[in-house]
Design a protein around this motif. Sequence first.
Motif, PDB file in Angstrom:
ATOM      1  N   PRO A 179      75.590  22.125  52.715  1.00  0.00           N
ATOM      2  CA  PRO A 179      77.018  21.527  52.802  1.00  0.00           C
ATOM      3  C   PRO A 179      77.834  22.064  53.910  1.00  0.00           C
ATOM      4  N   THR A 180      78.316  21.144  54.730  1.00  0.00           N
ATOM      5  CA  THR A 180      79.192  21.547  55.947  1.00  0.00           C
ATOM      6  C   THR A 180      80.637  21.529  55.530  1.00  0.00           C
ATOM      7  N   ASP A 181      81.113  21.198  54.397  1.00  0.00           N
ATOM      8  CA  ASP A 181      82.427  21.115  54.275  1.00  0.00           C
ATOM      9  C   ASP A 181      82.968  22.434  53.148  1.00  0.00           C
ATOM     10  N   GLY A 182      82.070  23.528  53.230  1.00  0.00           N
ATOM     11  CA  GLY A 182      82.450  24.684  52.485  1.00  0.00           C
ATOM     12  C   GLY A 182      82.017  24.800  51.072  1.00  0.00           C
ATOM     13  N   SER A 183      81.700  23.634  50.522  1.00  0.00           N
ATOM     14  CA  SER A 183      80.989  23.417  49.106  1.00  0.00           C
ATOM     15  C   SER A 183      79.864  24.273  48.813  1.00  0.00           C
ATOM     16  N   GLU A 184      79.739  24.638  47.703  1.00  0.00           N
ATOM     17  CA  GLU A 184      78.482  25.310  47.135  1.00  0.00           C
ATOM     18  C   GLU A 184      77.170  24.927  47.299  1.00  0.00           C
ATOM     19  N   LEU A 185      76.207  25.485  47.415  1.00  0.00           N
ATOM     20  CA  LEU A 185      74.983  25.077  47.415  1.00  0.00           C
ATOM     21  C   LEU A 185      74.322  24.583  45.955  1.00  0.00           C
ATOM     22  N   PRO A 186      73.272  23.479  45.870  1.00  0.00           N
ATOM     23  CA  PRO A 186      72.965  23.089  44.603  1.00  0.00           C
ATOM     24  C   PRO A 186      71.939  24.405  44.078  1.00  0.00           C
ATOM     25  N   LEU A 187      72.337  24.520  42.859  1.00  0.00           N
ATOM     26  CA  LEU A 187      71.398  25.785  41.910  1.00  0.00           C
ATOM     27  C   LEU A 187      70.139  25.086  41.258  1.00  0.00           C
ATOM     28  N   ILE A 188      69.123  25.537  41.578  1.00  0.00           N
ATOM     29  CA  ILE A 188      67.876  25.286  41.328  1.00  0.00           C
ATOM     30  C   ILE A 188      67.640  25.735  39.666  1.00  0.00           C
ATOM     31  N   ALA A 189      67.852  27.303  39.711  1.00  0.00           N
ATOM     32  CA  ALA A 189      67.413  28.111  38.752  1.00  0.00           C
ATOM     33  C   ALA A 189      67.755  29.240  38.627  1.00  0.00           C
ATOM     34  N   SER A 190      68.117  29.815  37.427  1.00  0.00           N
ATOM     35  CA  SER A 190      68.666  31.249  37.314  1.00  0.00           C
ATOM     36  C   SER A 190      68.054  31.994  36.211  1.00  0.00           C
ATOM     37  N   LYS A 191      67.902  33.320  36.334  1.00  0.00           N
ATOM     38  CA  LYS A 191      67.261  34.242  35.481  1.00  0.00           C
ATOM     39  C   LYS A 191      67.995  35.575  35.335  1.00  0.00           C
TER      40      LYS A 191
END
Length: 172
Positions: free
Chosen positions: A103-115
């Motif tokens: 993103p170029t607007d300061g927003s967050e990256l999309p989360l794929i997975a967490s553990k």
Amino acid sequence: SDGKHVFTGYGDILVIWDAKTGEELSRTRIPPRKALAKEEGGYQSYYNRMPSISGLLLDSNSNRIVVIASGYGQKYRFDYPGRPVLGDKGEVQVRVYDITKIPTDGSELPLIASKELDGRYRAAREIDGVAHIVVQSSVETHSHISRALDYKRDMYDGLNRDKYIAAATEKA
């Protein structure tokens, strides 16, 4: 850096900026762990532990970044009967984000997975697209050994040294 972008951890925030212009593009905050209910062994700490980014692994081939956050603190109370033998339960969180389109607007990256990982973060490397993360756990001896053998417990009250040793040996 992937040559086009610079990735850095600043406390609990993953910051990405353009490598040529220095313009900040995206900020992704690592969330705090959800507290467990008291009956699940959870407890409220007297201070609010927040995660901190301990490591980043960039895989340009799959367009992913792995964020390793630690500092979540103990997940269980010390007096919880079902407390695990290995300490540092849930201390580390590993989060995988998609960097295909930053993103170029300061927003967050999309989360794929967490553990969630047990133990304290020690090191990490990416080898051929595979994340190798090293954590180290302590052995929680208080609830499982020391507490049961403490000579101040009621079951040992009034025993002399020899009888205490015999009773504690039997208990162990």
